[in-house]
Motif scaffolding. Structure first.
Motif, short mmCIF file in Angstrom:
data_model
loop_
_atom_site.label_atom_id
_atom_site.label_comp_id
_atom_site.label_asym_id
_atom_site.label_seq_id
_atom_site.Cartn_x
_atom_site.Cartn_y
_atom_site.Cartn_z
N SER A 231 0.83 -1.20 0.00
CA SER A 231 0.00 0.00 0.00
C SER A 231 0.87 1.25 0.00
N LEU A 232 1.96 1.18 0.73
CA LEU A 232 2.87 2.32 0.80
C LEU A 232 3.46 2.62 -0.56
N ALA A 233 3.81 1.58 -1.29
CA ALA A 233 4.38 1.77 -2.63
C ALA A 233 3.33 2.25 -3.63
N ASP A 234 2.11 1.73 -3.52
CA ASP A 234 1.05 2.07 -4.48
C ASP A 234 0.44 3.45 -4.24
N ARG A 235 0.43 3.89 -2.97
CA ARG A 235 -0.30 5.12 -2.62
C ARG A 235 0.60 6.09 -1.82
N LYS A 236 1.81 6.22 -2.25
CA LYS A 236 2.78 7.01 -1.49
C LYS A 236 2.31 8.44 -1.26
N GLU A 237 1.76 9.07 -2.28
CA GLU A 237 1.32 10.46 -2.14
C GLU A 237 0.17 10.57 -1.13
N ASP A 238 -0.72 9.59 -1.15
CA ASP A 238 -1.84 9.63 -0.21
C ASP A 238 -1.38 9.42 1.22
N TRP A 239 -0.42 8.51 1.42
CA TRP A 239 0.10 8.30 2.78
C TRP A 239 0.85 9.54 3.26
N GLN A 240 1.48 10.23 2.34
CA GLN A 240 2.13 11.48 2.72
C GLN A 240 1.10 12.49 3.23
N LYS A 241 -0.06 12.53 2.58
CA LYS A 241 -1.13 13.43 3.02
C LYS A 241 -1.64 13.04 4.41
N VAL A 242 -1.76 11.74 4.66
CA VAL A 242 -2.22 11.27 5.98
C VAL A 242 -1.26 11.75 7.07
N VAL A 243 0.03 11.62 6.82
CA VAL A 243 1.02 12.05 7.80
C VAL A 243 0.92 13.56 8.03
N LYS A 244 0.73 14.30 6.95
CA LYS A 244 0.60 15.76 7.08
C LYS A 244 -0.64 16.12 7.88
N VAL A 245 -1.75 15.40 7.66
CA VAL A 245 -2.97 15.65 8.43
C VAL A 245 -2.73 15.40 9.91
N TRP A 246 -1.94 14.39 10.23
CA TRP A 246 -1.68 14.11 11.65
C TRP A 246 -1.11 15.34 12.35
#
Length: 341
Positions: A231-246
């Motif tokens: 999932s991290l490889a497939d959706r890297k940009e989205d996971w980056q957004k999740v971290v920023k939201v945190w």
């Protein structure tokens, strides 16, 4: 308000099946948010009852994920079933301690820690009966705890800091939810537990005292967001957004103007009075972005996620939680936190 953080994860198929349904807590079903990121399935994130993870509820209810343009679905579990769901591939990520992340990986389901929410800062306690005022006074005494779990690690750390060994005390294997009544029975001299069990032990025995807490070993227990590597490889940009939201959530909960609202949101999630929940928040050391970036730097001390995880790994191997040491570098990706400005 720690739920049971199990160091030995049951990987049986039956347990995985149970994980398909998120558990109820306080009469509330799973919280789901599906917003933004048109055309993409939601990132499925399992979270559970610990202040550093309940805080995600603030971002959910305030619409921060929608504003960030990331499609997420937060699923509410008890802690052990949340790990089972991750093992079974039913969620893309799970809120988990760094030590338990290694246990999952050693048993065949590796995840990558991309975010550190907090470390325990007092909610975990060693509570002793009247007359025992220090760790050194535990020599030759009986201590009730769940052998192999994080409180076992905390006791071992406390003893080591006082020039003692685990063999200097007699361990009584006791389910954490029974520790308060065990101390009250007089059968043991001390217990090791987390909130609310540690607080119940203090109330159960007049004159009982916390002689050591997780605040005495900052960084012994880190609480993280662990993501499936694919999932991290497939959706890297989205996971980056999740971290920023945190970090937007962090800023919101640390603003004194939002204190009442934050306590109302978080305490309602776990069905605890806001005033009581405020005490659990004090025992949780939420990390700012600057602090988290320091934690993600390599080092051998507990100030580093790497050092803390190596410490947990050594404990796990010594206590036969798993047989072979893990390469902690494979479980940590600091880039997502480092990229937040």
């Amino acid at each position: 308000m720690r739920v049971k953080r199990i160091m030995i994860v049951a990987l049986a198929a039956a347990a995985c099946c149970l994980a398909l349904v998120a558990c109820k807590s306080g009469g509330k079903e799973s919280t789901a948010v599906q917003q933004g990121a048109q055309g993409k399935p939601p990132l499925r994130i399992a979270y559970s009852d610990w202040p550093g993870w309940v805080a995600w509820e603030v971002g959910i209810q305030k619409g921060f994920f929608k504003e960030a343009g990331v499609n997420v679905q937060f699923l509410w579990f008890e802690y052990a079933p949340s790990m089972d769901a991750f093992v079974a591939g039913k969620v893309d990520a799970v809120a988990m301690s760094n030590g338990d992340t290694l246990v999952n990986g050693a048993n065949g389901k590796k995840g990558v820690m991309i975010l550190v929410n907090d470390y325990s800062n007092g909610n975990d306690m060693i509570v002793a009966r009247p007359g025992i005022d220090s760790i050194k006074a535990l020599k030759g005494k009986k201590v009730a705890l769940e052998i192999g779990l994080l409180e076992h690690l905390m006791l071992e750390t406390a003893l080591k800091q006082n020039g003692m060994k685990i063999s200097d005390v007699k361990l009584i294997n006791t389910p954490t939810h029974q520790t308060a009544q065990t101390l009250a029975s007089g059968d043991v001299d001390a217990i090791a537990a987390w909130q609310p069990n540690s607080g119940q032990a203090l109330k159960a025995v007049n004159g009982a005292k916390a002689i050591y807490t997780s605040a005495d070993a900052p960084g012994l227990i880190y609480d993280t967001l662990v993501v499936d590597p694919q999932s991290l490889a497939d959706r890297k940009e989205d996971w980056q957004k999740v971290v920023k939201v945190w970090y937007r959530i962090y800023d919101y909960i640390k603003d004194p103007a939002h204190e009442k609202e934050v306590l109302d949101i978080m305490s309602a999630r776990v069905n605890v009075p806001p005033a009581e929940y405020a005490t659990y928040m004090k025992g949780t050391r939420f990390l700012s972005l600057a602090e988290a970036k320091e934690v993600f730097k390599k080092g051998d001390s507990l100030k580093s996620l790497y050092g803390s995880s190596k410490n947990a790994d050594a404990f796990n191997v010594a206590n036969k939680v798993y047989s072979k040491p893990q390469n902690v570098d494979e479980y940590i990706d600091p880039s997502f936190t480092m990229n937040v400005q």
